[in-house]
Design a protein around this motif. Structure first.
Motif, PDB file in Angstrom:
ATOM      1  N   CYS A 193     -40.379  17.028  12.510  1.00  0.00           N
ATOM      2  CA  CYS A 193     -39.047  16.480  12.792  1.00  0.00           C
ATOM      3  C   CYS A 193     -38.037  17.598  13.048  1.00  0.00           C
ATOM      4  O   CYS A 193     -37.140  17.470  13.882  1.00  0.00           O
ATOM      5  N   VAL A 194     -38.189  18.714  12.336  1.00  0.00           N
ATOM      6  CA  VAL A 194     -37.300  19.861  12.548  1.00  0.00           C
ATOM      7  C   VAL A 194     -37.501  20.419  13.954  1.00  0.00           C
ATOM      8  O   VAL A 194     -36.538  20.772  14.646  1.00  0.00           O
ATOM      9  N   SER A 195     -38.749  20.483  14.394  1.00  0.00           N
ATOM     10  CA  SER A 195     -39.043  20.988  15.739  1.00  0.00           C
ATOM     11  C   SER A 195     -38.478  20.066  16.812  1.00  0.00           C
ATOM     12  O   SER A 195     -38.018  20.529  17.861  1.00  0.00           O
ATOM     13  N   ALA A 196     -38.522  18.756  16.546  1.00  0.00           N
ATOM     14  CA  ALA A 196     -38.148  17.784  17.575  1.00  0.00           C
ATOM     15  C   ALA A 196     -36.659  17.488  17.622  1.00  0.00           C
ATOM     16  O   ALA A 196     -36.186  16.898  18.597  1.00  0.00           O
ATOM     17  N   CYS A 197     -35.900  17.862  16.590  1.00  0.00           N
ATOM     18  CA  CYS A 197     -34.476  17.521  16.532  1.00  0.00           C
ATOM     19  C   CYS A 197     -33.712  18.215  17.656  1.00  0.00           C
ATOM     20  O   CYS A 197     -33.598  19.453  17.664  1.00  0.00           O
ATOM     21  N   PRO A 198     -33.156  17.477  18.614  1.00  0.00           N
ATOM     22  CA  PRO A 198     -32.465  18.113  19.738  1.00  0.00           C
ATOM     23  C   PRO A 198     -31.050  18.566  19.403  1.00  0.00           C
ATOM     24  O   PRO A 198     -30.435  19.291  20.182  1.00  0.00           O
ATOM     25  N   ASN A 199     -30.532  18.146  18.258  1.00  0.00           N
ATOM     26  CA  ASN A 199     -29.146  18.445  17.903  1.00  0.00           C
ATOM     27  C   ASN A 199     -29.010  19.584  16.898  1.00  0.00           C
ATOM     28  O   ASN A 199     -27.899  19.885  16.452  1.00  0.00           O
ATOM     29  N   HIS A 200     -30.130  20.203  16.505  1.00  0.00           N
ATOM     30  CA  HIS A 200     -30.138  21.317  15.546  1.00  0.00           C
ATOM     31  C   HIS A 200     -29.502  20.918  14.211  1.00  0.00           C
ATOM     32  O   HIS A 200     -28.815  21.720  13.581  1.00  0.00           O
ATOM     33  N   VAL A 201     -29.755  19.696  13.809  1.00  0.00           N
ATOM     34  CA  VAL A 201     -29.185  19.184  12.559  1.00  0.00           C
ATOM     35  C   VAL A 201     -30.170  19.335  11.406  1.00  0.00           C
ATOM     36  O   VAL A 201     -29.786  19.671  10.286  1.00  0.00           O
ATOM     37  N   LEU A 202     -31.446  19.100  11.681  1.00  0.00           N
ATOM     38  CA  LEU A 202     -32.451  19.154  10.626  1.00  0.00           C
ATOM     39  C   LEU A 202     -32.900  20.588  10.394  1.00  0.00           C
ATOM     40  O   LEU A 202     -33.116  21.346  11.339  1.00  0.00           O
ATOM     41  N   ARG A 203     -33.040  20.940   9.136  1.00  0.00           N
ATOM     42  CA  ARG A 203     -33.568  22.250   8.760  1.00  0.00           C
ATOM     43  C   ARG A 203     -34.277  22.111   7.429  1.00  0.00           C
ATOM     44  O   ARG A 203     -33.985  21.190   6.651  1.00  0.00           O
TER      45      ARG A 203
END
Length: 504
Positions: A362-372
């Motif tokens: 999910c971190v790799s796929a997040c296009p908004n750079h929100v997940l870390r």
């Protein structure tokens, strides 16, 4: 032929799963996202009974095929081992099974799973371990390569590629990924599948089942001359050539041993047909060079974006220049929260902790750079949200689409707009109208749910500078207000997470 079929299937699965972690455009997940959902541990945590039963039946029929074809960490060890045995005439040797270690690690793993110790579970899960390596070590290289192509394409007025930011999402997770890579590299380089047959809990479970498999590697004692070629070829160290025994619980059905036997004394056949096969005449020795070759070359390139996305990226950059100009901007500090924020679809922090394997997909796929990845001890490497680089756009449901373990359940765009994952909190002493005496209102203008209203800072003077008032019943915690707040180094408005999400 069996070995060639296995190599082709293995290469396809490994390349596609790796690309799922490298692809930052989300293009591949719609086509091959199911490869993540058929991994063993995520299927167990997601209660995907069909997948689990399929692998049990597959193992009972053909042995540990999952480990040699579908598991990316197992295949990754094979790649390392392939280079490790170059120049070594007799690369491997038989070693007795360390059953006490295998089942001891499995027992601790199951207890940690029951107790909800997600960090420990994530350390041992094979799919998750490879996911962290791919996300933290391989994806930055992939993105730098994309940026190079974007730079070259821009010089010829092409917009087939667009530049992306490469940044470190979590130092603890990066260190864990590096440590995992080093351990696996050393073990696989020296001894092949040591990790699979001594530590991996999934390998131990499937190994126990494969002891009763119908198809197995068997040795014909009448034909075998105890030359030991099969023993030295076996990367699982499970063939005892002197005793003519094969440990089915450690055999990963790679078929490497079949081609090296000059007497055709070793075969992969059903257990009831072993005697019949042993009586068949010996075929003439095949002197053709049967050394391992790469079945497929992993040269596929994923489209990094369309011209529209490239143009959108350039427009965003122009707007940023207009807003900020060339004035120096202080670096933003990460906001400390009493309760971490987990994505819509996770339902609660508890559900996330019980199901997440910290694979970083999910971190790799997040296009908004929100997940870390989280740096907390109990939630180490599991995803949480932070709004320094972007905010959770209401129209994006990418993380819920790619999660294979049920930690983030699938939701629609309409669902997301009504799920409250947190609420905004105003910090009076940081608000620019009060600190600098100028109008702002960024938080109110960009709130997608109209949960922020600007009111006069002085109730007695309607013309006084306006400050935000938050309607927490309408706020969904998307973080648009926090991300776009110009206050530095700490924002004047931030999102506090909810332990349990609710629909508003």
């Amino acid at each position: 032929m069996l070995r060639k079929i296995r190599l082709v299937a293995t290469t396809l699965c490994f390349v596609l799963i790796t690309l799922l972690f490298l692809d930052f455009t989300g293009t591949l997940h719609g086509w091959f996202g199911w490869l993540a959902k058929i991994q063993f541990l995520p299927a167990v945590l997601a209660l995907n009974v069909g997948v689990v039963l399929f692998f049990i039946i597959l193992t009972l029929a053909f042995g540990r095929t999952y480990c040699s074809v579908i598991c990316p960490l197992g295949v990754f060890q094979d790649v390392i081992a392939r280079f490790g045995r170059i120049g070594r005439k007799l690369p491997y040797a038989y070693s007795p099974a360390l059953s006490w270690l295998r089942y001891g690690v499995l027992a601790v793993f199951v207890l940690a799973l029951i107790a909800g110790a997600g960090s420990f579970v994530a350390l041992l899960a094979p799919y998750s371990a490879y996911g962290r390596i791919a996300n933290n070590l391989f994806q930055p290289l992939w993105m730098w390569g994309n940026n190079l192509l974007a730079y070259l394409a821009e010089r010829i007025d092409s917009y087939a590629f667009y530049e992306v930011d490469v940044w470190m999402k979590s130092l603890p997770t990066l260190l864990v990924a590096v440590a995992t890579f080093v351990v696996l590299f050393v073990l696989a380089w020296r001894n092949g599948r040591t990790y699979c047959n001594t530590i991996c809990p999934v390998g131990t479970v499937l190994g126990f089942i494969s002891r009763f498999s119908l198809y197995r590697i068997t040795i014909d004692t009448e034909k075998c001359n105890s030359c030991g070629l099969c023993t030295h070829k076996c990367k699982a160290a499970c063939i005892d050539g002197k005793q003519h025994k094969v440990d089915a619980s450690r055999c990963v059905a790679c078929m490497d041993c079949l081609d090296v036997c000059r007497k055709k004394a070793i075969s992969y056949a059903p257990v009831w047909n072993t005697k019949k096969q042993n009586t068949t005449p010996t075929q003439p020795e095949d002197k053709t060079n049967l050394s391992r070759r790469r079945a497929l070359s992993a040269t596929a390139l994923v489209l990094m974006g369309s011209a529209l996305k490239a143009q959108e990226k350039k427009v965003e950059k122009v707007e940023m220049k207009r807003d900020g100009g060339l004035a120096p901007i202080k670096e933003r500090k990460e906001q400390e929260r009493l309760t971490p924020i987990v994505p819509p679809g996770a339902q609660s922090i508890r559900n996330m902790g019980q199901h997440c394997t910290a694979c970083q997909l999910c971190v790799s796929a997040c296009p908004n750079h929100v997940l870390r990845p989280s740096g907390g001890l109990m939630t180490l490497m599991q995803p949480e949200m932070s709004y320094e680089r972007g905010y959770c756009r209401p129209e994006c449901t990418k993380c819920s689409e790619v999660c294979p373990a049920g930690a983030i359940l699938p939701i629609t765009k309409a669902d997301k707009s009504s799920i409250q994952i947190g609420h905004a909190v105003w910090v009076k002493e940081n608000c620019i109208p009060l600190t600098d005496g100028v109008e702002c209102g960024n938080c109110s203008r960009h709130c997608p749910t109209n949960a922020i209203e600007m009111v006069a800072s002085d109730p007695a003077d309607p013309k006084s500078l306006k400050i935000p008032v938050i309607n927490t019943e309408r706020c969904i915690g998307c973080g648009a207000c926090e991300n776009l707040c110009p206050s530095r180094p700490l924002t004047a408005i931030y999102v506090e997470g909810h332990e349990r999400h609710r629909v508003i």
